[in-house]
Scaffold this motif. Sequence first.
Motif, PDB file in Angstrom:
ATOM      1  N   TYR A  35       1.757   5.974   2.414  1.00  0.00           N
ATOM      2  CA  TYR A  35       0.501   6.170   3.144  1.00  0.00           C
ATOM      3  C   TYR A  35      -0.123   7.484   2.704  1.00  0.00           C
ATOM      4  CZ  TYR A  35       1.120   2.522   6.778  1.00  0.00           C
ATOM      5  OH  TYR A  35       1.245   1.342   7.466  1.00  0.00           O
ATOM      6  N   GLY A  39      -9.024   7.884   4.480  1.00  0.00           N
ATOM      7  CA  GLY A  39      -9.512   6.568   4.904  1.00  0.00           C
ATOM      8  C   GLY A  39     -11.023   6.604   4.956  1.00  0.00           C
ATOM      9  N   GLU A  43     -13.689   9.993   3.742  1.00  0.00           N
ATOM     10  CA  GLU A  43     -14.261  10.045   2.389  1.00  0.00           C
ATOM     11  C   GLU A  43     -15.480  10.991   2.376  1.00  0.00           C
ATOM     12  OE1 GLU A  43     -14.859   5.884   1.782  1.00  0.00           O
ATOM     13  OE2 GLU A  43     -16.600   5.762   3.087  1.00  0.00           O
ATOM     14  N   ALA A  51     -13.016   5.194  -0.323  1.00  0.00           N
ATOM     15  CA  ALA A  51     -11.622   5.008   0.118  1.00  0.00           C
ATOM     16  C   ALA A  51     -11.196   3.566  -0.144  1.00  0.00           C
ATOM     17  CB  ALA A  51     -11.487   5.360   1.597  1.00  0.00           C
ATOM     18  N   HIS A  52     -12.085   2.626   0.159  1.00  0.00           N
ATOM     19  CA  HIS A  52     -11.771   1.208  -0.028  1.00  0.00           C
ATOM     20  C   HIS A  52     -11.774   0.828  -1.512  1.00  0.00           C
ATOM     21  CE1 HIS A  52     -13.084  -3.189   0.095  1.00  0.00           C
ATOM     22  NE2 HIS A  52     -11.830  -3.167   0.429  1.00  0.00           N
ATOM     23  N   GLU A  55      -8.519   1.847  -3.028  1.00  0.00           N
ATOM     24  CA  GLU A  55      -7.387   0.951  -2.756  1.00  0.00           C
ATOM     25  C   GLU A  55      -7.299  -0.100  -3.868  1.00  0.00           C
ATOM     26  OE1 GLU A  55      -6.570  -2.943  -0.303  1.00  0.00           O
ATOM     27  OE2 GLU A  55      -7.831  -1.516   0.783  1.00  0.00           O
ATOM     28  N   SER A  84      -4.030  -1.565   2.194  1.00  0.00           N
ATOM     29  CA  SER A  84      -5.190  -1.712   3.088  1.00  0.00           C
ATOM     30  C   SER A  84      -5.780  -0.344   3.401  1.00  0.00           C
ATOM     31  CB  SER A  84      -4.802  -2.447   4.380  1.00  0.00           C
ATOM     32  OG  SER A  84      -3.726  -1.811   5.032  1.00  0.00           O
ATOM     33  N   THR A  85      -7.069  -0.342   3.697  1.00  0.00           N
ATOM     34  CA  THR A  85      -7.774   0.904   4.009  1.00  0.00           C
ATOM     35  C   THR A  85      -8.103   0.916   5.499  1.00  0.00           C
ATOM     36  OG1 THR A  85      -8.853   0.594   1.868  1.00  0.00           O
ATOM     37  CG2 THR A  85      -9.643   2.408   3.214  1.00  0.00           C
ATOM     38  N   HIS A  86      -7.830   2.032   6.156  1.00  0.00           N
ATOM     39  CA  HIS A  86      -8.090   2.191   7.591  1.00  0.00           C
ATOM     40  C   HIS A  86      -9.022   3.382   7.786  1.00  0.00           C
ATOM     41  CE1 HIS A  86      -4.488  -0.407   8.584  1.00  0.00           C
ATOM     42  NE2 HIS A  86      -4.261  -0.084   7.328  1.00  0.00           N
ATOM     43  N   THR A  90      -4.932   5.275   4.005  1.00  0.00           N
ATOM     44  CA  THR A  90      -4.902   4.115   3.102  1.00  0.00           C
ATOM     45  C   THR A  90      -3.430   3.887   2.780  1.00  0.00           C
ATOM     46  OG1 THR A  90      -7.043   4.706   2.170  1.00  0.00           O
ATOM     47  CG2 THR A  90      -5.720   3.166   0.908  1.00  0.00           C
TER      48      THR A  90
END
Length: 436
Positions: A35, A39, A43, A51-52, A55, A84-86, A90
């Motif tokens: 982790y 996220g 960013e 961030a996404h 990933e 997955s991105t939160h 991430t």
Amino acid sequence: MNRHQIAMEYTTVSNGLKVVIVPDTSAPVVTVGVYYKIGFRLEPQGRSGFAHLFEHMMFQGSANAPKMQHIKLINSSGGVLNGSTHYDVTNYYEAVPSNALERVLWLEADRMRALQVDDENLRNQRDVVKEEVRVNVMNQPYGGFPWLDLPPVAFRNWANAHNFYGDFADLDAADLADVQAFFKTYYVPNNAVLLVLGDVKPDEGVALAEKYFGDIPAGASPPFADPREPEQSEERRGQVEEKFGTLPAMAIGYTIPERRTTDWCAMALLDQALHGGRAGRLYRELVLEKQIAVEADGGIDDIFGYNGPTQMVTRILHKPEYSAEKTLAAFDAVIRDIQEHGISEDELNQLKVKWRSDYYSTLEGGRGGMPRYGLMHLLACFTLFDNQPQLVNSILDGFLAVKREEIQAVAKKYLRPANRAVVFRTPVKAAAKEAA
């Protein structure tokens, strides 16, 4: 008191990488997670969606494992993997037979040390992300509702308010130098936690972490914008068009108390009283009894996985013959009932039983073929946000200690119009018909 104590080993490698090992010899399987504390919310401005996007980039190959090799090696070991991105983290995770543990650690260390990205990969993944948004959000009935619609109305701080999938203009403007800079800033060992759960001895797990990750150089402490919000003093409202669905909808979000406070624990139980599925007050009142709404659901999503302002959100799809204002008034009546009369001791006990059972289900639950995902996720968040993975053994006590009057008090204090945002989603077809 919480009886099931989860044994763990928690240490920090010399480069700042945090390591949590949870031994469990009941099956010859290990779940590994890495982790990173980056996220959607964290960013940098002008880099929305990064961030996404990142990933996706992390699966495009590293110095010693070219593109697709990581996935092939895990699959051929009989394992599964994902990422997955939160909001605030991430994650990347694998579950494999325990004899493949070193292979997984080598792969994760290789991409933390030396992600290999080129222009072609960047263009290709940028297109993949944009297509994902078009297919899953823009061209779906009620797509992105309310998790993309509510934040820009509810929040004033860009960190919390921006579109987390990214503005296409921001994504298009990103070049290879930006990707490398993002990697060097946030994907450093001192901004990460490695978790190994399953068939591994604690000392062996720590030694392997040191062996594979120990020589990756630490980076500078990453800069993070302050996610706090200015004080809200009035209800905020927004309107969104619904292109495909035929029912009018609304989302109501109340900003919740700061995590790990007494109010936060009380709010979690209040959330369950309101949104506990078909037994929740909102579903019972609006769907079953008054029959105004067709759907009424929501709640605080991933309560332990946030490290900044977040909301308890209710999502309502209502019958067209009821106006938005009448539907909102019916919702307000449910809230007012708890504010004025509180809840009974009996209901409180039921809420606690349900909360405890859900918490244990999370600890034991998997995700997408990934055993112990829930426990891994909680350990990671408690490590990165609080530096205390052992909270997993004690956090429940605060929720089980909540009193009836505390639930009524948080309902009065936080569930006020001046602490909420409301987004109305109106079907375009219905609006056009009315105009005609």
